[in-house]
Design an enzyme around this catalytic site. Structure first.
Site, PDB file in Angstrom:
ATOM      1  N   LYS A  43      -0.867 -14.065  -5.893  1.00  0.00           N
ATOM      2  CA  LYS A  43      -1.169 -13.343  -4.661  1.00  0.00           C
ATOM      3  C   LYS A  43      -1.621 -11.923  -4.975  1.00  0.00           C
ATOM      4  CE  LYS A  43       3.573 -11.696  -3.956  1.00  0.00           C
ATOM      5  NZ  LYS A  43       4.703 -11.599  -3.016  1.00  0.00           N
ATOM      6  N   ARG A 141      13.016 -12.745   6.797  1.00  0.00           N
ATOM      7  CA  ARG A 141      11.574 -12.495   6.750  1.00  0.00           C
ATOM      8  C   ARG A 141      10.919 -13.801   7.174  1.00  0.00           C
ATOM      9  NH1 ARG A 141       9.041 -10.161   1.188  1.00  0.00           N
ATOM     10  NH2 ARG A 141       9.038 -12.388   0.731  1.00  0.00           N
ATOM     11  N   HIS A 177      13.389 -17.694  -0.298  1.00  0.00           N
ATOM     12  CA  HIS A 177      13.180 -16.509  -1.134  1.00  0.00           C
ATOM     13  C   HIS A 177      14.463 -15.685  -1.188  1.00  0.00           C
ATOM     14  CE1 HIS A 177      10.248 -14.082  -3.302  1.00  0.00           C
ATOM     15  NE2 HIS A 177      10.765 -12.996  -2.752  1.00  0.00           N
ATOM     16  N   ARG A 233       9.114 -20.000  -9.421  1.00  0.00           N
ATOM     17  CA  ARG A 233       7.970 -19.396  -8.736  1.00  0.00           C
ATOM     18  C   ARG A 233       7.787 -17.945  -9.183  1.00  0.00           C
ATOM     19  NH1 ARG A 233      10.098 -20.100  -3.982  1.00  0.00           N
ATOM     20  NH2 ARG A 233      10.404 -17.878  -3.585  1.00  0.00           N
ATOM     21  N   TYR A 279      -4.454  21.542  -6.652  1.00  0.00           N
ATOM     22  CA  TYR A 279      -4.130  21.998  -5.305  1.00  0.00           C
ATOM     23  C   TYR A 279      -2.714  22.573  -5.222  1.00  0.00           C
ATOM     24  CZ  TYR A 279      -8.232  19.425  -3.577  1.00  0.00           C
ATOM     25  OH  TYR A 279      -9.495  18.965  -3.337  1.00  0.00           O
ATOM     26  N   CYS A 327      -5.096  14.405  -7.331  1.00  0.00           N
ATOM     27  CA  CYS A 327      -6.169  14.514  -6.338  1.00  0.00           C
ATOM     28  C   CYS A 327      -6.739  13.129  -6.049  1.00  0.00           C
ATOM     29  CB  CYS A 327      -7.261  15.445  -6.859  1.00  0.00           C
ATOM     30  SG  CYS A 327      -6.649  17.061  -7.364  1.00  0.00           S
ATOM     31  N   MET A 328      -7.647  13.051  -5.107  1.00  0.00           N
ATOM     32  CA  MET A 328      -8.196  11.756  -4.726  1.00  0.00           C
ATOM     33  C   MET A 328      -8.896  11.056  -5.889  1.00  0.00           C
ATOM     34  SD  MET A 328     -10.875  10.762  -1.673  1.00  0.00           S
ATOM     35  CE  MET A 328      -9.784  11.341  -0.375  1.00  0.00           C
ATOM     36  N   ASP A 329      -9.636  11.821  -6.681  1.00  0.00           N
ATOM     37  CA  ASP A 329     -10.465  11.221  -7.720  1.00  0.00           C
ATOM     38  C   ASP A 329     -10.136  11.698  -9.122  1.00  0.00           C
ATOM     39  OD1 ASP A 329     -12.464  10.042  -5.713  1.00  0.00           O
ATOM     40  OD2 ASP A 329     -12.567  12.186  -5.256  1.00  0.00           O
TER      41      ASP A 329
END
Length: 391
Positions: A43, A141, A177, A233, A279, A327-329
């Site tokens: 998955k 669940r 589970h 599993r 930052y 940072c983002m990148d």
């Protein structure tokens, strides 16, 4: 070795996946499972490792079946030519259940509406639907609850029995589970096994005798032989990560990490003592030093919470940590005042513990999460490179 066709050989970061490691991990899990067969869970794009290559590697390692949470991923795998037994368990009303049945994908049923949808889809396709039933033994669940003589589980198995008599469905398994499989001595572990045994008995009294019963995830496969039943599993362990890091590292269980994430320094420069970095200047250089820019950030799977914490290993500098905020990148790394390397040098972001590289577990420990999240969050824009047979 193959890689993403859109990835240049000069990419600044990559996710390398060792398919032979996946196959070997499944073989090790098979040995540990004894007489039980192995369903390899692929998955979430095989926990970030790539659905199709990983599924094929798992089958090569001896997996008898595949588990895929989302119905759409199961269909994708089947349409790509993977013909092994396959179970899916997450879908909402209106999903293409008929498409799954037509492809021979086993669909999990844990409620009356799901059973009704499956029977209607079987009628449209003219085929008997292969299904597995999920009982809720305490996780609250997915699954039908067994909580008394007039429980949802009693109602479900009675309705399924009627569907079997009509030839609409074929029950191939019953499963559940664990809540606390990563804590083998927790009382819920034994308690859930007892509830599961009762659920199987209830199904038997209703005329349902499935050939497969399974409850053991990765942690239970490695630590609880009494839960192996007909099938185990495992998910995380297939990719060489330990689901019980407090009890053992991957190598302690005969596993090896399949994922290795590396980047290249894109800039190296000297800064003076007192200079703040990234930052908010959450880190300030205590002395004149050299810093390197790594072109990966939280958009690529680096946890933002890893600022001043995340471990990396830089060619020529050894172990270091993320310096300042993520940072983002991009991230910045303090390379030390004597660093003599340059742009292009390799940075190991996630590697193998046996090679003394920072691991997914190391990242999880410093950011307060689990190793599952570290590998599955690696972004699609990070090119995958596959090594080993089947690449």
């Amino acid at each position: 070795m193959t890689s993403d066709p859109h990835a240049s050989s000069a990419t600044s970061f990559t996710v390398q996946v060792d398919l032979d490691a996946i196959a070997a991990n499944v073989a090790a899990l098979r040995e540990r499972a004894g007489s039980a067969s192995v369903m390899a869970v692929v998955k979430a794009d095989a926990y970030g490792h790539g659905l199709l290559p990983s599924a094929r590697a798992a089958l090569r390692g001896g997996a008898a079946a595949l588990g895929v949470a989302q119905l759409e991923e199961a269909v994708r795998a089947r349409d790509a030519g993977i013909d092994a037994p396959m179970l899916t368990w997450l879908y909402a009303p209106g999903a293409d259940v008929a498409g799954a049945i037509d492809r021979g994908i086993e669909v999990t049923v844990s409620s009356r509406w799901q059973l009704d949808d499956v029977i209607a889809a079987a009628a449209r396709t003219g085929a008997t639907a292969p299904i597995q039933l999920k009982v809720d033994t305490g996780l609250a669940r997915g699954g039908a609850l067994l909580d008394g003589e007039a429980s949802a589980w009693h109602d479900l198995v009675a309705s399924v029995a009627a569907g079997m008599a009509d030839g609409a469905v074929e029950v191939r398994g019953i499963w559940t589970h664990f809540v606390y499989a990563d804590a083998p001595d927790h009382p819920t572990v034994r308690g859930q096994q007892e509830v599961f045994a009762e659920a199987v008995a209830v199904a038997g009294r209703a005329g349902l005798r499935a050939p497969l019963h399974h409850i053991a995830n990765s942690a239970a496969t490695l630590t609880n032989p009494s839960a192996h039943l007909d099938m185990v599993r495992p998910g995380l362990a297939v990719y060489g990560l330990s689901p019980v890091p407090d009890l053992g590292a991957p190598q302690d269980f005969g596993l090896r990490e399949a994922m290795r994430v590396t980047a290249r320094l894109s800039l190296v420069k000297r800064i003076r003592a007192g200079q703040g970095v990234s930052y908010g200047h959450t880190w300030t250089a205590p002395e004149d030093t050299v810093v390197g820019l790594v072109p990966m950030g939280y958009a690529d799977g680096i946890p933002r919470a890893a600022g001043n914490l995340g471990p990396v290993r830089v060619q020529g500098a050894g172990r270091s940590t993320v310096t300042g905020r993520v940072c983002m990148d991009q991230i910045v790394v303090d390379l030390g005042p004597d660093f003599g390397g340059s742009a292009g040098d390799e940075v190991v972001v996630v590697g193998r513990g046996a090679d003394d590289e920072p691991t997914a577990q190391d990242w999880a420990a410093v950011t307060g999460t689990i190793n599952y999240e570290i590998v599955t969050r690696m972004a699609p824009r990070a090119p995958r490179t596959y090594l080993g047979e089947g690449a």
